[in-house]
Motif scaffolding. Sequence first.
Motif, PDB file in Angstrom:
ATOM      1  N   TYR A 127       0.842  -1.186   0.000  1.00 45.28           N
ATOM      2  CA  TYR A 127       0.000   0.000   0.000  1.00 45.28           C
ATOM      3  C   TYR A 127       0.882   1.243   0.000  1.00 45.28           C
ATOM      4  O   TYR A 127       1.745   1.403   0.876  1.00 45.28           O
ATOM      5  CB  TYR A 127      -0.892   0.025   1.245  1.00 45.28           C
ATOM      6  CG  TYR A 127      -1.797  -1.171   1.371  1.00 45.28           C
ATOM      7  CD1 TYR A 127      -3.111  -1.125   0.926  1.00 45.28           C
ATOM      8  CD2 TYR A 127      -1.330  -2.354   1.940  1.00 45.28           C
ATOM      9  CE1 TYR A 127      -3.957  -2.220   1.042  1.00 45.28           C
ATOM     10  CE2 TYR A 127      -2.156  -3.462   2.053  1.00 45.28           C
ATOM     11  CZ  TYR A 127      -3.471  -3.391   1.610  1.00 45.28           C
ATOM     12  OH  TYR A 127      -4.288  -4.486   1.730  1.00 45.28           O
ATOM     13  N   LEU A 128       0.678   2.095  -0.979  1.00 46.88           N
ATOM     14  CA  LEU A 128       1.399   3.364  -1.070  1.00 46.88           C
ATOM     15  C   LEU A 128       0.787   4.334  -0.047  1.00 46.88           C
ATOM     16  O   LEU A 128      -0.389   4.701  -0.144  1.00 46.88           O
ATOM     17  CB  LEU A 128       1.282   3.921  -2.485  1.00 46.88           C
ATOM     18  CG  LEU A 128       1.859   5.301  -2.792  1.00 46.88           C
ATOM     19  CD1 LEU A 128       3.309   5.422  -2.339  1.00 46.88           C
ATOM     20  CD2 LEU A 128       1.744   5.597  -4.271  1.00 46.88           C
ATOM     21  N   ASP A 129       1.582   4.723   0.928  1.00 44.94           N
ATOM     22  CA  ASP A 129       1.097   5.542   2.044  1.00 44.94           C
ATOM     23  C   ASP A 129       1.072   7.007   1.627  1.00 44.94           C
ATOM     24  O   ASP A 129       2.019   7.756   1.853  1.00 44.94           O
ATOM     25  CB  ASP A 129       1.988   5.334   3.265  1.00 44.94           C
ATOM     26  CG  ASP A 129       1.439   5.995   4.510  1.00 44.94           C
ATOM     27  OD1 ASP A 129       0.402   6.677   4.417  1.00 44.94           O
ATOM     28  OD2 ASP A 129       2.057   5.836   5.586  1.00 44.94           O
ATOM     29  N   ALA A 130      -0.049   7.415   1.024  1.00 44.15           N
ATOM     30  CA  ALA A 130      -0.168   8.782   0.516  1.00 44.15           C
ATOM     31  C   ALA A 130      -0.700   9.760   1.547  1.00 44.15           C
ATOM     32  O   ALA A 130      -0.894  10.934   1.240  1.00 44.15           O
ATOM     33  CB  ALA A 130      -1.080   8.802  -0.706  1.00 44.15           C
ATOM     34  N   CYS A 131      -0.924   9.288   2.773  1.00 39.55           N
ATOM     35  CA  CYS A 131      -1.416  10.182   3.818  1.00 39.55           C
ATOM     36  C   CYS A 131      -0.551  10.137   5.074  1.00 39.55           C
ATOM     37  O   CYS A 131      -0.884  10.770   6.084  1.00 39.55           O
ATOM     38  CB  CYS A 131      -2.869   9.859   4.170  1.00 39.55           C
ATOM     39  SG  CYS A 131      -3.146   8.164   4.702  1.00 39.55           S
ATOM     40  N   GLY A 132       0.547   9.398   5.010  1.00 37.91           N
ATOM     41  CA  GLY A 132       1.421   9.325   6.181  1.00 37.91           C
ATOM     42  C   GLY A 132       0.710   8.775   7.399  1.00 37.91           C
ATOM     43  O   GLY A 132       1.015   9.153   8.523  1.00 37.91           O
ATOM     44  N   GLY A 133      -0.254   7.888   7.186  1.00 34.29           N
ATOM     45  CA  GLY A 133      -1.095   7.404   8.277  1.00 34.29           C
ATOM     46  C   GLY A 133      -2.134   8.463   8.588  1.00 34.29           C
ATOM     47  O   GLY A 133      -3.283   8.374   8.193  1.00 34.29           O
ATOM     48  N   ALA A 134      -1.717   9.474   9.320  1.00 38.18           N
ATOM     49  CA  ALA A 134      -2.543  10.665   9.561  1.00 38.18           C
ATOM     50  C   ALA A 134      -1.610  11.871   9.566  1.00 38.18           C
ATOM     51  O   ALA A 134      -1.487  12.588  10.547  1.00 38.18           O
ATOM     52  CB  ALA A 134      -3.288  10.549  10.887  1.00 38.18           C
ATOM     53  N   ALA A 135      -0.910  12.051   8.447  1.00 39.91           N
ATOM     54  CA  ALA A 135       0.095  13.107   8.291  1.00 39.91           C
ATOM     55  C   ALA A 135       1.212  12.956   9.315  1.00 39.91           C
ATOM     56  O   ALA A 135       1.760  13.926   9.812  1.00 39.91           O
ATOM     57  CB  ALA A 135      -0.547  14.497   8.395  1.00 39.91           C
ATOM     58  N   VAL A 136       1.563  11.713   9.607  1.00 40.25           N
ATOM     59  CA  VAL A 136       2.576  11.398  10.617  1.00 40.25           C
ATOM     60  C   VAL A 136       3.931  11.089   9.987  1.00 40.25           C
ATOM     61  O   VAL A 136       4.959  11.649  10.379  1.00 40.25           O
ATOM     62  CB  VAL A 136       2.118  10.207  11.489  1.00 40.25           C
ATOM     63  CG1 VAL A 136       3.223   9.778  12.455  1.00 40.25           C
ATOM     64  CG2 VAL A 136       0.851  10.556  12.253  1.00 40.25           C
ATOM     65  N   SER A 137       3.941  10.181   9.007  1.00 41.77           N
ATOM     66  CA  SER A 137       5.198   9.612   8.506  1.00 41.77           C
ATOM     67  C   SER A 137       5.914  10.554   7.548  1.00 41.77           C
ATOM     68  O   SER A 137       5.875  10.389   6.326  1.00 41.77           O
ATOM     69  CB  SER A 137       4.911   8.272   7.814  1.00 41.77           C
ATOM     70  OG  SER A 137       4.335   7.369   8.715  1.00 41.77           O
ATOM     71  N   CYS A 138       6.585  11.531   8.095  1.00 39.58           N
ATOM     72  CA  CYS A 138       7.285  12.514   7.255  1.00 39.58           C
ATOM     73  C   CYS A 138       8.522  11.926   6.575  1.00 39.58           C
ATOM     74  O   CYS A 138       8.898  12.360   5.480  1.00 39.58           O
ATOM     75  CB  CYS A 138       7.662  13.735   8.085  1.00 39.58           C
ATOM     76  SG  CYS A 138       8.631  13.376   9.561  1.00 39.58           S
ATOM     77  N   LEU A 139       9.164  10.937   7.197  1.00 35.86           N
ATOM     78  CA  LEU A 139      10.369  10.321   6.621  1.00 35.86           C
ATOM     79  C   LEU A 139      10.089   9.029   5.894  1.00 35.86           C
ATOM     80  O   LEU A 139      11.009   8.424   5.347  1.00 35.86           O
ATOM     81  CB  LEU A 139      11.386  10.010   7.732  1.00 35.86           C
ATOM     82  CG  LEU A 139      12.075  11.143   8.454  1.00 35.86           C
ATOM     83  CD1 LEU A 139      13.168  10.587   9.347  1.00 35.86           C
ATOM     84  CD2 LEU A 139      12.636  12.154   7.484  1.00 35.86           C
ATOM     85  N   GLY A 140       8.850   8.591   5.906  1.00 39.71           N
ATOM     86  CA  GLY A 140       8.567   7.257   5.427  1.00 39.71           C
ATOM     87  C   GLY A 140       8.874   6.246   6.518  1.00 39.71           C
ATOM     88  O   GLY A 140       9.180   6.602   7.663  1.00 39.71           O
TER      89      GLY A 140
ATOM     90  N   LEU B   8      -4.372  14.348   1.349  1.00 37.35           N
ATOM     91  CA  LEU B   8      -3.120  13.680   1.002  1.00 37.35           C
ATOM     92  C   LEU B   8      -1.986  14.306   1.793  1.00 37.35           C
ATOM     93  O   LEU B   8      -1.870  15.532   1.856  1.00 37.35           O
ATOM     94  CB  LEU B   8      -2.831  13.809  -0.495  1.00 37.35           C
ATOM     95  CG  LEU B   8      -3.866  13.208  -1.449  1.00 37.35           C
ATOM     96  CD1 LEU B   8      -3.497  13.539  -2.891  1.00 37.35           C
ATOM     97  CD2 LEU B   8      -3.996  11.707  -1.254  1.00 37.35           C
ATOM     98  N   ALA B   9      -1.152  13.464   2.389  1.00 42.81           N
ATOM     99  CA  ALA B   9       0.000  13.949   3.170  1.00 42.81           C
ATOM    100  C   ALA B   9       1.110  12.910   3.114  1.00 42.81           C
ATOM    101  O   ALA B   9       1.448  12.291   4.122  1.00 42.81           O
ATOM    102  CB  ALA B   9      -0.419  14.220   4.613  1.00 42.81           C
ATOM    103  N   PRO B  10       1.692  12.691   1.939  1.00 35.94           N
ATOM    104  CA  PRO B  10       2.719  11.658   1.803  1.00 35.94           C
ATOM    105  C   PRO B  10       4.024  12.057   2.484  1.00 35.94           C
ATOM    106  O   PRO B  10       4.259  13.239   2.773  1.00 35.94           O
ATOM    107  CB  PRO B  10       2.904  11.555   0.292  1.00 35.94           C
ATOM    108  CG  PRO B  10       2.522  12.900  -0.230  1.00 35.94           C
ATOM    109  CD  PRO B  10       1.416  13.374   0.676  1.00 35.94           C
ATOM    110  N   PRO B  11       4.888  11.092   2.761  1.00 35.08           N
ATOM    111  CA  PRO B  11       6.203  11.394   3.334  1.00 35.08           C
ATOM    112  C   PRO B  11       7.000  12.343   2.439  1.00 35.08           C
ATOM    113  O   PRO B  11       6.821  12.373   1.220  1.00 35.08           O
ATOM    114  CB  PRO B  11       6.874  10.019   3.416  1.00 35.08           C
ATOM    115  CG  PRO B  11       5.726   9.053   3.517  1.00 35.08           C
ATOM    116  CD  PRO B  11       4.655   9.639   2.653  1.00 35.08           C
ATOM    117  N   PHE B  12       7.895  13.096   3.065  1.00 35.36           N
ATOM    118  CA  PHE B  12       8.667  14.109   2.342  1.00 35.36           C
ATOM    119  C   PHE B  12       9.675  13.499   1.372  1.00 35.36           C
ATOM    120  O   PHE B  12      10.237  14.213   0.543  1.00 35.36           O
ATOM    121  CB  PHE B  12       9.428  15.013   3.326  1.00 35.36           C
ATOM    122  CG  PHE B  12       8.558  15.684   4.368  1.00 35.36           C
ATOM    123  CD1 PHE B  12       7.172  15.675   4.289  1.00 35.36           C
ATOM    124  CD2 PHE B  12       9.154  16.323   5.448  1.00 35.36           C
ATOM    125  CE1 PHE B  12       6.386  16.295   5.256  1.00 35.36           C
ATOM    126  CE2 PHE B  12       8.387  16.941   6.423  1.00 35.36           C
ATOM    127  CZ  PHE B  12       7.001  16.928   6.332  1.00 35.36           C
TER     128      PHE B  12
END
Length: 448
Positions: free
Chosen positions: A32-45, A413-417
């Motif tokens: 699953y491609l994490d396009a929301c960072g869980g809940a805008a959490v996973s900034c580094l992946g 949408l809030a994917p990792p940086f």
Amino acid sequence: MSAIFHRQIRTTLPRAVSASGLYITDTAGKKYLDACGGAAVSCLGHNHPDVIAAMAAQMAQLDYAHTSFFTTRVAEELADTLIANAPAGMSHVYLVSGGSEAMETALKMARQYFVEIGEPQRKHFIARRQSYHGNTLGALAVGGNAWRRAQFEPLLIDVTHVSPCYEYRDRLPTETTQQYGQRLVMELEAELLRLGPDKVIGICVEPVVGATLGAVPAVPGYFKAMRALCDRYGVLLIADEVMCGMGRTGTLHAVEQEGMVPDLMAVAKGLGGGYQAIGAVLAQRKIHDVFAHGSGQFMHGHTYIGHPVACAAALEVQRILQREHLVEASRVHGLALHRKLQAAFSSHPHVGDIRGRGLFQAIELVADRQTKQPFAPQLQLNARIREQAMARGLMVYAMGGTIDGRQGDHILLAPPFIVEDRDLDAIVTRLADAVDAALAALPSAMAA
């Protein structure tokens, strides 16, 4: 049968078994491609080796020390790092274990501040409708998320909620953006005067509204005027950057783009990037000094605040953000994501607005673009899109009640940086397919 008391009891969730970079893998091997960072959490992946190593090293050295007995090197270093990059005047950090705790802490800190300076009559907070500040009772009370509040209303403190800065729906055709912002600030001032300026503790705001409205920034000048209003009446300005902060909107702190500085600021999510549960409140020196020269004690605390392993994770996350210039990457990739969303959805008959800053973008769904009429709430369009996205191996943050807590749908949408251009293409393509599939499956009576 699961022994977990799940959020959604009738839903069977896939079981995650591993994660790396932008992807989470389940037991069936599906990614699953994490396009929301869980809940805008996973900034580094996921599974960054440097963060894992920092946590392991800290665990081997010191696993836990209660903050009523000890401070630790790693907590001190994290606080120093946060203050070195904080808005002007911020001098101290109160570490907690998440976003709701951070906002709860800010509310209590603000109240005690006025008690310490001899103004105990101050008891009111003002916040905005369609905001979200967390799920503890105090944070839920200042939040304006109607459906989250409904069942717990009798337990919540009385908080006034004024209009959000929601230009897409609320700016009048006869108003400029400046006039719209001025009208909102006048409404805020009128409420402050109604309550009595000497009875108000603070105004709570998300600089970019996240979960409830879907990546909605304010119009230019709005927050500067709010800051001036707070200064005029001696009221504290509390910025909730739990979701929109720590680089998510293209600057380390979202308030940097507003040209104003809050008195207290809550951060979490991107602080630790999901590697450990951590949050913080950043406080202006004037607030800390009142405590230091007064009672000398903040009457608040939790067992796991300042946890050494959580601090080690957050410290390494912040170092990586700086070392790899990932906040700037959030800005640049955010612009690219917005362009791709525009290309895919600007002419879509059921996408009314595309908005956001940095890697914090959203689309709002409508039954009719011209009238901005929403879909009927009972259709649960946002949930249908989320389901279709998951089927396509895409994680998005889908939410309903966008307009008033009942009507409206948006996809955040809030994917990792660390996202790259090809990943952005995959996100937008899969989302477009999910939106169209969900719409195609709707019953014929679509509009509210």
